[in-house]
Motif scaffolding. Structure first.
Motif, PDB file in Angstrom:
ATOM      1  N   GLU A 135      10.319  14.180   6.753  1.00 36.07           N
ATOM      2  CA  GLU A 135       9.042  13.538   7.116  1.00 36.07           C
ATOM      3  C   GLU A 135       8.883  12.216   6.364  1.00 36.07           C
ATOM      4  OE1 GLU A 135       5.645  16.554   8.118  1.00 36.07           O
ATOM      5  OE2 GLU A 135       6.755  17.347   6.397  1.00 36.07           O
ATOM      6  N   ARG A 136       9.425  12.169   5.128  1.00 36.65           N
ATOM      7  CA  ARG A 136       9.386  10.900   4.365  1.00 36.65           C
ATOM      8  C   ARG A 136      10.193   9.846   5.128  1.00 36.65           C
ATOM      9  NH1 ARG A 136       5.180  10.983   0.965  1.00 36.65           N
ATOM     10  NH2 ARG A 136       5.918   9.708  -0.729  1.00 36.65           N
ATOM     11  N   ILE A 137      11.394  10.262   5.578  1.00 33.61           N
ATOM     12  CA  ILE A 137      12.267   9.306   6.279  1.00 33.61           C
ATOM     13  C   ILE A 137      11.595   8.834   7.575  1.00 33.61           C
ATOM     14  CG2 ILE A 137      14.567   9.017   7.346  1.00 33.61           C
ATOM     15  CD1 ILE A 137      14.802   9.381   4.335  1.00 33.61           C
ATOM     16  N   MET A 195       0.847  -1.205   0.000  1.00 34.96           N
ATOM     17  CA  MET A 195       0.000   0.000   0.000  1.00 34.96           C
ATOM     18  C   MET A 195       0.869   1.235   0.000  1.00 34.96           C
ATOM     19  SD  MET A 195      -3.456  -0.346   2.013  1.00 34.96           S
ATOM     20  CE  MET A 195      -4.743  -1.317   1.262  1.00 34.96           C
ATOM     21  N   THR A 196       0.334   2.300  -0.592  1.00 34.71           N
ATOM     22  CA  THR A 196       0.998   3.601  -0.529  1.00 34.71           C
ATOM     23  C   THR A 196      -0.090   4.627  -0.258  1.00 34.71           C
ATOM     24  OG1 THR A 196       2.440   5.160  -1.678  1.00 34.71           O
ATOM     25  CG2 THR A 196       1.071   3.778  -3.101  1.00 34.71           C
ATOM     26  N   LEU A 197      -0.080   5.142   0.966  1.00 32.96           N
ATOM     27  CA  LEU A 197      -1.216   5.962   1.446  1.00 32.96           C
ATOM     28  C   LEU A 197      -0.743   7.311   1.950  1.00 32.96           C
ATOM     29  CD1 LEU A 197      -2.733   3.117   3.729  1.00 32.96           C
ATOM     30  CD2 LEU A 197      -3.346   3.553   1.352  1.00 32.96           C
ATOM     31  N   LEU A 219       9.992   9.979 -14.997  1.00 30.11           N
ATOM     32  CA  LEU A 219       8.875  10.922 -14.928  1.00 30.11           C
ATOM     33  C   LEU A 219       7.918  10.712 -16.099  1.00 30.11           C
ATOM     34  CD1 LEU A 219       7.563  13.518 -13.641  1.00 30.11           C
ATOM     35  CD2 LEU A 219       8.765  14.786 -15.417  1.00 30.11           C
ATOM     36  N   VAL A 220       6.639  10.572 -15.784  1.00 34.04           N
ATOM     37  CA  VAL A 220       5.601  10.596 -16.831  1.00 34.04           C
ATOM     38  C   VAL A 220       5.135  12.049 -16.881  1.00 34.04           C
ATOM     39  CG1 VAL A 220       3.336   9.744 -17.519  1.00 34.04           C
ATOM     40  CG2 VAL A 220       4.873   8.245 -16.240  1.00 34.04           C
ATOM     41  N   PRO A 221       5.505  12.753 -17.948  1.00 31.08           N
ATOM     42  CA  PRO A 221       5.148  14.180 -17.956  1.00 31.08           C
ATOM     43  C   PRO A 221       3.658  14.378 -18.214  1.00 31.08           C
ATOM     44  CG  PRO A 221       6.524  13.594 -19.859  1.00 31.08           C
ATOM     45  CD  PRO A 221       6.178  12.320 -19.172  1.00 31.08           C
ATOM     46  N   HIS A 240       6.692   4.169  -0.013  1.00 34.31           N
ATOM     47  CA  HIS A 240       6.775   5.592   0.360  1.00 34.31           C
ATOM     48  C   HIS A 240       8.079   6.097  -0.252  1.00 34.31           C
ATOM     49  CE1 HIS A 240       5.103   8.727   2.882  1.00 34.31           C
ATOM     50  NE2 HIS A 240       6.290   8.970   3.419  1.00 34.31           N
ATOM     51  N   ASN A 241       7.977   6.830  -1.337  1.00 32.33           N
ATOM     52  CA  ASN A 241       9.181   7.198  -2.091  1.00 32.33           C
ATOM     53  C   ASN A 241       9.860   8.439  -1.528  1.00 32.33           C
ATOM     54  OD1 ASN A 241       8.769   5.069  -3.787  1.00 32.33           O
ATOM     55  ND2 ASN A 241       7.800   6.265  -5.414  1.00 32.33           N
ATOM     56  N   ILE A 242      11.185   8.440  -1.591  1.00 35.41           N
ATOM     57  CA  ILE A 242      11.926   9.660  -1.231  1.00 35.41           C
ATOM     58  C   ILE A 242      12.052  10.566  -2.456  1.00 35.41           C
ATOM     59  CG2 ILE A 242      13.208   8.578   0.660  1.00 35.41           C
ATOM     60  CD1 ILE A 242      15.673   8.716  -1.397  1.00 35.41           C
ATOM     61  N   ASP A 243      11.734  10.007  -3.603  1.00 36.32           N
ATOM     62  CA  ASP A 243      11.613  10.716  -4.882  1.00 36.32           C
ATOM     63  C   ASP A 243      12.900  11.270  -5.480  1.00 36.32           C
ATOM     64  OD1 ASP A 243       9.054  10.129  -5.578  1.00 36.32           O
ATOM     65  OD2 ASP A 243       8.183  11.848  -4.552  1.00 36.32           O
ATOM     66  N   SER A 244      13.738  11.988  -4.691  1.00 37.85           N
ATOM     67  CA  SER A 244      14.959  12.552  -5.284  1.00 37.85           C
ATOM     68  C   SER A 244      15.978  12.779  -4.186  1.00 37.85           C
ATOM     69  CB  SER A 244      14.608  13.864  -6.011  1.00 37.85           C
ATOM     70  OG  SER A 244      15.682  14.263  -6.829  1.00 37.85           O
TER      71      SER A 244
HETATM   72  N1  SAM Z   1       0.088   9.846  -1.982  1.00 38.18           N
HETATM   73  C1  SAM Z   1       1.030   8.851  -1.694  1.00 38.18           C
HETATM   74  C2  SAM Z   1       2.452   9.367  -1.677  1.00 38.18           C
HETATM   75  O1  SAM Z   1       2.743  10.365  -2.273  1.00 38.18           O
HETATM   76  O2  SAM Z   1       3.263   8.717  -1.040  1.00 38.18           O
HETATM   77  C3  SAM Z   1       0.954   7.657  -2.612  1.00 38.18           C
HETATM   78  C4  SAM Z   1       0.678   7.830  -4.082  1.00 38.18           C
HETATM   79  S1  SAM Z   1       1.927   8.635  -5.044  1.00 38.18           S
HETATM   80  C5  SAM Z   1       1.124   8.847  -6.580  1.00 38.18           C
HETATM   81  C6  SAM Z   1       3.155   7.372  -5.303  1.00 38.18           C
HETATM   82  C7  SAM Z   1       4.387   7.721  -6.084  1.00 38.18           C
HETATM   83  O3  SAM Z   1       4.100   7.761  -7.477  1.00 38.18           O
HETATM   84  C8  SAM Z   1       5.052   9.053  -5.827  1.00 38.18           C
HETATM   85  O4  SAM Z   1       5.830   9.058  -4.677  1.00 38.18           O
HETATM   86  C9  SAM Z   1       5.915   9.223  -7.077  1.00 38.18           C
HETATM   87  O5  SAM Z   1       7.195   8.691  -6.858  1.00 38.18           O
HETATM   88  C10 SAM Z   1       5.170   8.403  -8.133  1.00 38.18           C
HETATM   89  N2  SAM Z   1       4.620   9.267  -9.195  1.00 38.18           N
HETATM   90  C11 SAM Z   1       3.545  10.075  -9.099  1.00 38.18           C
HETATM   91  N3  SAM Z   1       3.343  10.735 -10.254  1.00 38.18           N
HETATM   92  C12 SAM Z   1       4.311  10.366 -11.103  1.00 38.18           C
HETATM   93  C13 SAM Z   1       4.665  10.726 -12.450  1.00 38.18           C
HETATM   94  N4  SAM Z   1       3.970  11.613 -13.135  1.00 38.18           N
HETATM   95  N5  SAM Z   1       5.731  10.123 -13.017  1.00 38.18           N
HETATM   96  C14 SAM Z   1       6.456   9.208 -12.325  1.00 38.18           C
HETATM   97  N6  SAM Z   1       6.181   8.843 -11.054  1.00 38.18           N
HETATM   98  C15 SAM Z   1       5.131   9.414 -10.435  1.00 38.18           C
END
Ligand code: SAM
Ligand code: DTB
Ligand code: SF4
Length: 339
Positions: free
Chosen positions: A173-175, A130-132, A225-227, A153-157
């Motif tokens: 907060e992510r960590i 799950m990702t909530l 990235l999906v633009p 739960h992504n750290i993203d960058s």
């Molecule tokens: N809301 C929760 C969160 O942010 O943790 C869960 C859902 S969120 C959409 C999950 C992950 O999807 C994000 O952390 C991001 O890494 C990825 N994501 C969202 N939009 C994206 C995009 N346009 N392109 C690539 N990855 C994306």
């Protein structure tokens, strides 16, 4: 024996990125073959159980209220409808069912339905993820109690680039949520997005953060990235096409993730739909061993089962067969026994 390291320096990781492409690929292949079946790829299915209307301002995301992306906000799906989707995913050969909600964090009133969903999907014999959004320690414990296998739960960058992409929460907060998930005994799934206009140094910082966590995430999704039109980053990329990530640089990022976190499952996640077969093949060679199947991610299109079947056949890849879902403490126990 290959030791699992959590003490990587940024300089070491930068040096891996700087290697000639063939060298970084050879190192990644060696790390991959030591810990994984080289030609097996895990199939995961993704379902958005609560779409859009998210109060966060993540610059890449179509589901933020700040984005003018046309994504309509929905309520949390009915438990039965989620279980029906899960059953279909299982029939299609999926090993893991990942469910995402466009929340900053779940409210306590959402938890009973979430718990019911986790129990239901697990009873079908699939791994649950799950990702909530952000979790309190208590919510993490409730999910663990329900039998949740993984929390994404992504750290993203990198920590530095994060604050240029998101202003409504802090990297730390992510960590913190990752700590709560780990402490609750749930397996950690954490990765990020490449191609948001970040520099090589940011990609180094991104991998460095994950590879120096006290325990590596069991799953590391690497998204391209999906633009999406109407999001800050989607519009920026449309205006400056040269900012698009170079395919080889994307593959390098996968390879360095594989080398530094050799036991983790590295998931080639969003962005495959617009990726050539050749680039995907290089990602699998670089150690990616997990994908999302189906023709939809959360809101964006995905490669689709037909093109994936064709690609797997061309490359001689097969689906990783499911094992009983393993909890973090069980995996740790096995790792200790093997050492
Ligand atoms: N809301 C929760 C969160 O942010 O943790 C869960 C859902 S969120 C959409 C999950 C992950 O999807 C994000 O952390 C991001 O890494 C990825 N994501 C969202 N939009 C994206 C995009 N346009 N392109 C690539 N990855 C994306
Ligand atoms: C992850 O790292 N990638 C998935 C999953 N975790 C939840 C999400 C990708 C979302 C892609 C954009 C969309 O579908 O809106
Ligand atoms: Fe909300 Fe998650 Fe999208 Fe950020 S990535 S806007 S937290 S759904």
């Amino acid at each position: 024996m290959v030791t699992i390291r959590n003490d990587w320096s940024r300089e070491e990781i930068a040096a891996l990125f700087d290697l000639p492409f063939g060298d970084v690929m050879r190192k990644a292949m060696a790390a991959h073959e030591t810990h994984h079946a080289a030609n097996e790829v895990q199939l995961c299915t993704l379902l958005s159980i609560k779409t859009g209307g998210c109060p966060e301002d993540c610059g890449y995301c179509s589901q933020s209220v700040k984005a003018d992306s046309g994504v309509e906000a929905t309520k949390l799906m009915d438990v039965r409808a989620v279980l029906q989707s899960a059953a279909q995913a299982k029939d299609n050969g999926s090993q893991r069912f990942c469910m995402g909600a466009a929340w900053r964090n779940p409210k306590d009133r959402d938890m009973p339905a979430i718990v019911e969903i986790v129990k239901g999907v697990r009873d079908m014999g699939m791994e649950t993820c799950m990702t909530l959004g952000m979790l309190t320690p208590k919510q993490a414990d409730m999910l663990a109690e329900a039998g949740l296998d993984y929390y994404n739960h992504n750290i993203d960058s990198s920590p530095e680039y994060y604050e240029r992409v998101i202003s409504t929460r802090k990297f730390d907060e992510r960590i913190e949520t990752l700590d709560h998930v780990r402490n609750a005994g749930i397996n950690v799934c954490s990765g990020g997005i490449v191609g948001m206009g970040e520099t090589r140094e940011d990609r180094v910082g991104f991998v460095h953060t994950l590879a120096t966590l006290p325990q590596h995430p069991e799953s590391v999704p690497v998204n391209a990235l999906v633009p999406v039109k109407g999001t800050v980053l989607g519009d920026m990329l449309a205006d400056t096409p040269l900012a698009k990530i170079d395919d080889i640089e994307f593959v390098r990022t996968v390879a360095v993730a594989r080398i530094t976190m050799p036991k983790s499952m590295v998931r080639l996640s969003a962005g495959r739909e617009s990726m050539s077969e050749a680039t995907q093949a290089l990602c699998f060679m670089a150690g990616a061993n997990s994908i999302f199947t189906g023709d939809k991610l959360l809101t964006a299109p995905n490669a689709g089962d037909d093109s994936d079947a064709a690609l797997f056949s061309k490359l001689g890849l097969t689906a990783l067969q499911g094992e009983e879902p393993m909890r973090a403490e069980k995996i740790c126990g096995q790792m200790e026994a093997a050492e």
